[in-house]
Design an enzyme around this catalytic site. Structure first.
Site, PDB file in Angstrom:
ATOM      1  N   ARG A  81      44.446  34.832  85.466  1.00 26.49           N
ATOM      2  CA  ARG A  81      43.940  34.644  86.861  1.00 26.49           C
ATOM      3  C   ARG A  81      43.688  35.289  87.571  1.00 26.49           C
ATOM      4  O   ARG A  81      44.757  35.835  87.827  1.00 26.49           O
ATOM      5  CB  ARG A  81      45.134  33.335  87.317  1.00 26.49           C
ATOM      6  CG  ARG A  81      44.354  31.983  86.209  1.00 26.49           C
ATOM      7  CD  ARG A  81      42.825  30.713  86.301  1.00 26.49           C
ATOM      8  NE  ARG A  81      43.024  30.322  85.293  1.00 26.49           N
ATOM      9  CZ  ARG A  81      42.065  30.238  84.286  1.00 26.49           C
ATOM     10  NH1 ARG A  81      41.816  31.531  84.162  1.00 26.49           N
ATOM     11  NH2 ARG A  81      42.172  29.289  83.274  1.00 26.49           N
TER      12      ARG A  81
ATOM     13  N   GLU B 164      37.544  34.409  95.765  1.00 23.34           N
ATOM     14  CA  GLU B 164      37.271  35.052  95.335  1.00 23.34           C
ATOM     15  C   GLU B 164      35.353  34.305  95.922  1.00 23.34           C
ATOM     16  O   GLU B 164      36.049  33.134  96.111  1.00 23.34           O
ATOM     17  CB  GLU B 164      36.915  34.258  94.020  1.00 23.34           C
ATOM     18  CG  GLU B 164      37.459  34.840  92.891  1.00 23.34           C
ATOM     19  CD  GLU B 164      37.711  35.089  91.361  1.00 23.34           C
ATOM     20  OE1 GLU B 164      36.816  34.170  91.641  1.00 23.34           O
ATOM     21  OE2 GLU B 164      38.132  35.122  90.544  1.00 23.34           O
TER      22      GLU B 164
ATOM     23  N   HIS C 245      33.792  37.755  87.761  1.00 23.33           N
ATOM     24  CA  HIS C 245      34.489  36.678  86.862  1.00 23.33           C
ATOM     25  C   HIS C 245      33.315  36.393  86.387  1.00 23.33           C
ATOM     26  O   HIS C 245      33.209  34.995  86.044  1.00 23.33           O
ATOM     27  CB  HIS C 245      35.134  35.173  87.799  1.00 23.33           C
ATOM     28  CG  HIS C 245      35.750  34.648  87.665  1.00 23.33           C
ATOM     29  ND1 HIS C 245      36.832  34.044  88.463  1.00 23.33           N
ATOM     30  CD2 HIS C 245      36.532  34.361  86.089  1.00 23.33           C
ATOM     31  CE1 HIS C 245      37.544  33.042  88.350  1.00 23.33           C
ATOM     32  NE2 HIS C 245      37.162  33.206  86.284  1.00 23.33           N
TER      33      HIS C 245
END
Length: 524
Positions: free
Chosen positions: A230, A259, A277
């Site tokens: 994370r 993000e 990601h």
């Protein structure tokens, strides 16, 4: 039965679903269209594009299950679904291998400088001397968080002849030993010893920026650090400084504090490998996720019970009204206990007192307590179905008891957690809202919500004032204070609700006070 596939999922999952129900595939459905048509469906399958807020769920009068083909359910209002009696399921096991393999890819790309060598070679250069790498063999892997993904990374690194050490305060030593990992009680021991550090923990107030300037200074100057868990666990500003100043050798990130990360100063550096990601993005993982959630829907439609339930098993309205308040209390008690306990829980004793014993759902209450205990410390969601399995895997034994003596309340639930350092207990009831009315046997009256602080101290003049002064120095306001004691001058406990979470430095200052034996922060 009728199911809506609102996001693109693997065709195999759709094929399986068509065997038991009518399937509508509309992967471009708009929020407005969804709001208008959701009442037609018994099931909906989504990924991350489709959002299911409370106003959509409220219109879903026939919906029985929401199936997320992935792990996170941030795009679903789970509370609204629970109140509506709708199951929410996901596919937590679908990405474990995929994320572990991506972690290995980042490790290899960084230690062998593959990414920058590729860029240089394609630019027409031949800079062999510039890309001297290192072997993984005989290096020490340090794992922060030994859950499903962390253990898979260990398995792969063992094949490279690496040693493995780990920090996971909620993993019993005997479980770590069976995994072939040396477990340390302090994260500092892992950070100072490891050559390669990989992070696999959830983002919580406790883990946010848990890897920052102080931690980078502990590491070897040849250390590499990786995060596929994370964004926010690593302080990116501190990471940038550590990479620029040579405090560590390199890093690899797949997740970021903000993000999409399209403008990040870390991207300017050659000693970090960055991906957008995509750790969970493989054909196999997406296929498996689609099959898993389709099978969950099929199981429910055939009268069975899905296994990856995020909220709780489906109930009729009368059952829900009877149990919902207690389920909220159970989750709060579990979360309170796990955050207030500083070492791994090895034994859990749960006592149900009074009117609650007339309800048929004590097993569900226990599972919900376990959800509260485990979710703050595990990397993937624990639900009502897998809670006991996860607890067993972590070496937690569970004892349940019943009692008629509810000490003047209609119902009391007591949760006592035993660790190698001692015992922590909390008792709660529901009086229009969840309340904790005892902690370690001391009577209190606490609403388990927001930023909370617990301190154990000696009940002598000046102790409470000293603690309050420290918060004043930190410019943190105390909203509510509750204290309890066994006798004048003996041990006492203080529970505060604060307007904001204190820093780790502030908590340490309070723990260092002469009359304070322990102090910790919680977020409920």
């Amino acid at each position: 039965m009728k199911a809506l596939v609102a996001d693109a999922i693997n065709e195999k999952g759709i094929e399986n679903l068509k065997e038991v129900c009518d399937v509508v595939v509309d992967t471009s459905i708009t929020p407005e269209e969804l709001l208008e048509t959701i009442g037609e469906y018994d099931a909906i399958l989504i990924r991350s594009r489709t959002k299911l807020p409370a106003e959509v769920i409220e219109k879903a009068d026939n919906l029985k299950i929401i199936a997320r083909a992935g792990v996170g359910v941030d795009n679903v209002d789970v509370n609204a679904a629970t109140k509506k009696g709708i199951m929410v399921v996901n596919a937590p096991e679908s990405t474990s291998i995929t994320v572990a393999e991506h972690t290995m890819g980042l490790i290899l790309s960084t230690i062998r400088k593959i990414a920058i060598a590729d860029k240089s070679t394609k630019a027409g250069k031949w800079e062999k001397k510039a890309f001297m790498g290192m072997e993984l063999r005989n290096k020490t892997l340090g794992v922060i968080g030994m859950g499903r993904i962390g253990s898979q990374v260990v398995n792969r690194c063992k094949a490279f002849e690496m040693d493995a050490i780990a920090y996971d305060p909620y993993l019993p030593p005997e479980v770590a030993k069976n995994m072939g990992v040396e477990l340390y009680e302090d994260i500092e021991d892992v950070l100072t010893r490891a050559d390669i550090i990989t992070i696999h923990v959830p983002l919580t107030p406790e883990t946010e920026h848990s890897i920052s300037t102080e931690q980078f200074k502990m590491m070897k100057d040849t250390a590499l650090i990786f995060n596929c868990a994370r964004g926010g666990v690593i302080d990116e500003d501190a990471l940038y400084e550590a990479l620029v100043n040579g405090e560590i050798l390199g890093a690899g990130l797949d997740v970021y504090e903000k993000e999409p990360a399209t403008n990040n100063k870390l991207f300017e550096l050659d000693n970090i490998v960055c991906t957008p990601h995509i750790a969970a993005s493989t054909k196999e993982a997406q296929r498996d996720a689609a099959i898993i959630v389709a099978n969950e829907v099929i199981t429910l439609f055939k009268g069975g019970m899905p296994k990856n339930i995020i909220n709780m098993p489906r109930m009729n309205n009368s059952e829900f009204e009877e149990t919902n308040d207690y389920l909220e209390l159970c989750e709060k008690l579990g979360s309170f206990i796990t955050q207030a306990t500083s070492s791994p829980i090895n034994k859990l004793e749960i006592t149900y007192k009074g009117e609650i014993n007339k309800l048929p759902s004590k097993d569900l209450f226990t599972r919900t307590i376990l959800q509260g205990i485990l979710n703050p410390v595990t990397e993937t969601a624990v639900n009502a179905v897998n809670a006991t399995t996860v607890a067993k895997a972590r070496g937690i034994s569970i004892t349940e008891a019943v009692s008629d003596d509810s000490e003047g309340y209609d119902t009391l639930i007591k949760v006592a957690a035993k660790t190698k350092e001692g015992q922590m207990s909390a008792e709660g009831t529901y009086l229009h809202e969840a309340k904790i009315i005892k902690v370690n046997g001391y009577w209190v009256d606490v609403k388990p919500e927001g930023n909370m602080f617990i301190a154990k101290y000696k009940d002598i003049p000046g102790s409470i004032g000293a603690i309050g002064t420290k918060f004043g120095e930190e410019n943190i306001n105390i909203g509510i204070m509750q204290v309890g004691r066994d006798s004048t001058g003996g041990e006492a406990i203080m529970i505060l609700t604060l307007d904001e979470r204190p820093s780790k430095e502030a908590v340490k200052k309070i723990k260092d006070l002469d009359n304070v034996s322990d102090a910790t922060c919680l977020k409920l």
